[in-house]
Structures are given as structure tokens and as C-alpha cells.
Design an enzyme around this catalytic site. Sequence first.
Site, PDB file in Angstrom:
ATOM      1  N   ARG A  20       0.736  -1.306  -0.175  1.00 12.56           N
ATOM      2  CA  ARG A  20      -0.011  -0.060   0.115  1.00 12.56           C
ATOM      3  C   ARG A  20       0.987   1.071   0.042  1.00 12.56           C
ATOM      4  O   ARG A  20       1.728   1.404   0.814  1.00 12.56           O
ATOM      5  CB  ARG A  20      -0.983  -0.101   1.178  1.00 12.56           C
ATOM      6  N   LEU A  41      -7.396  -1.973  18.710  1.00 18.87           N
ATOM      7  CA  LEU A  41      -8.321  -3.343  19.070  1.00 18.87           C
ATOM      8  C   LEU A  41      -7.406  -4.563  18.407  1.00 18.87           C
ATOM      9  O   LEU A  41      -7.872  -5.532  19.080  1.00 18.87           O
ATOM     10  CB  LEU A  41      -9.481  -3.165  18.378  1.00 18.87           C
ATOM     11  N   GLN A  42      -6.615  -4.435  17.349  1.00 21.80           N
ATOM     12  CA  GLN A  42      -6.219  -5.707  16.844  1.00 21.80           C
ATOM     13  C   GLN A  42      -4.481  -5.411  16.774  1.00 21.80           C
ATOM     14  O   GLN A  42      -3.949  -4.543  16.074  1.00 21.80           O
ATOM     15  CB  GLN A  42      -6.611  -5.848  15.310  1.00 21.80           C
ATOM     16  N   GLU A  61       0.819  -1.577   9.333  1.00 24.22           N
ATOM     17  CA  GLU A  61       1.643  -0.146   9.239  1.00 24.22           C
ATOM     18  C   GLU A  61       0.325   1.174   9.306  1.00 24.22           C
ATOM     19  O   GLU A  61       0.767   1.950   9.970  1.00 24.22           O
ATOM     20  CB  GLU A  61       2.263  -0.182   7.957  1.00 24.22           C
ATOM     21  N   GLU A  94      -2.875  -9.480   4.062  1.00 22.92           N
ATOM     22  CA  GLU A  94      -3.539  -8.615   4.807  1.00 22.92           C
ATOM     23  C   GLU A  94      -4.206  -7.663   4.056  1.00 22.92           C
ATOM     24  O   GLU A  94      -5.365  -7.157   4.234  1.00 22.92           O
ATOM     25  CB  GLU A  94      -2.597  -8.240   5.933  1.00 22.92           C
ATOM     26  N   ASN A  95      -3.337  -6.774   3.066  1.00 21.15           N
ATOM     27  CA  ASN A  95      -4.252  -5.760   2.448  1.00 21.15           C
ATOM     28  C   ASN A  95      -5.095  -6.261   1.284  1.00 21.15           C
ATOM     29  O   ASN A  95      -6.039  -5.423   1.358  1.00 21.15           O
ATOM     30  CB  ASN A  95      -2.951  -4.883   1.815  1.00 21.15           C
TER      31      ASN A  95
END
Length: 268
Positions: A20, A41-42, A61, A94-95
Site C-alpha cells: 500500500r 483493538l487488533q 502499518e 493482509e491488504n
Amino acid sequence: MTDIKHINTEKLLPNPYQPRRKFGSEEMLSLADSIRENGILQPLLIRRINNTRCFEVVAGERRLRAAILAGLEEVPCIEVDCDYEDSAVLSILENIQRSDLTFFEEAAAIGQLINHFGLTQAECAKRLGKSQSALSNKMRLLKLPVDVRYFIEKEGLTERHARALLQLTSEKDIWAALNIIKEKGLNVEQTEQFIAKMTEKPEKRKKNVVKIYRDVRIFVNTVNRAIETMKASGINAETDKTETDEYIEFRVKIPKTTGTDTLKLKKA
């Protein structure tokens, strides 16, 4: 249970293979406000760099950047045991799963995995959970010039718009098409049809023009026969035909009376 560590933000380094490239300011400020109010939270995923006290962010990030904006000195992290190749793959995954990447960013990230780490398309597709054909189609987007990619993203065009442009081999033609797409606000289907006409072979175009020309001549002959029939019936019809490169214009004057007889014309 995986241990959660609170790591000082100064010890966390960005992933050099982070796919990203754009972090919207409004989005980051909104996330920073949420973190300031509710915390993170994560936890971030991190890996230790060569047995040092510093860590590389494998995933998270965006959360790290927002936490720094929120004034946090430490963030919750989970340390994972992976090498730099696995770190790059996890970052891309993840992205992709969070739909955080543009289609060009995703294509560039996949290209980096293949070129930098020497993976084949089949290996890369397997690791990313994609079919090889889907991955190949995504990679083809990188054939478009960089400035064209920028324009497509800036104008909010879709991946299908971009794929349609791949049919054009000349950068000049690509920009000509892009200007028309922007000017007329063409959707995907209209864009595909427009580009199909641009790539149509000259022989086929000529055949189409000849066919249209023949169809027009049939209509012209029909009008001429109608006028001849009226004249043969004693109706003194006057005609004036004008022909240009763009159109054929007929002007027909039909007298309502001829001699002492009255012709009654029925209106359609």
C-alpha cells in the site's frame, strides 16, 4: 495463547515490501481519533530484525501510523517467526483481504514478489490463494504506462476499464481513448465497445462502410421510384436532391391539385 507485547513505536520499522503506497490523510486522522478513544483493538504483527532490538511491521502499518498520530508511545504487537519473504507475502495478503489495495497496487505487489524473490507465477498464485489465470490477468495491468495508471486512478476508473485499454498497442491510442472515456463518461461496457471499434481491422471497417452505402442506395432508389410513379400518374411532383459527404437530402413538392382534379392526400 499468543503473547501480546507492547513495543515502543520508535523500535518499529515499516515493511519495505508494504504494497500500500497511499494513506489518505482524512482516513488516518479518523483512525487516529478512534485509537485515541478506544485504543488499538487488533495487535500489529511484527518480526525481529536480525536479533536486534528493532522490529519490522509485517502487518498493521496503517494502525502504527495512526497510533503515532494519536500520540501513543507503545502499541500492542504479536511477534511472528518468519523471514523477509514470508513477511512480504503476509503484508500483501493482509491488504488484499482487507481490500485496502488499489488494483494497480495489488498488481505491483505481486510483481515484486515474483521479480524480487524469484517466485514463479504458479508459486505466487498458490501462496496468495489465487488462480494462476487471475494472477496473470492482474499482472498484465503493469503493461500500462505509469502515467496512464495514475490517470486511471485519479479519474476513478475501474479495473475493467484498465483491462480494456490493454487491447491498444500504441500509447497515443491509449491516451486518445482515455480522453474520450473521460469526456463522455463511458461506463465499462461502452468503453469495451469503443475500443473494439478502435481495434477493428481496416478491411472489416471498409466492408461495413460498403454495406451501409449499399443500404442507403436502396432507400434512395425507393424514393426515386416513388417520384417516377407519381409523375407517371400525372402528378407533377418536383424534386430537389442535395448530396454531401455527410447526408443525402430530398425535397419533394407535390401539388394538391392538377388541372381541375383534386388529389386528396391521406396523412399517416
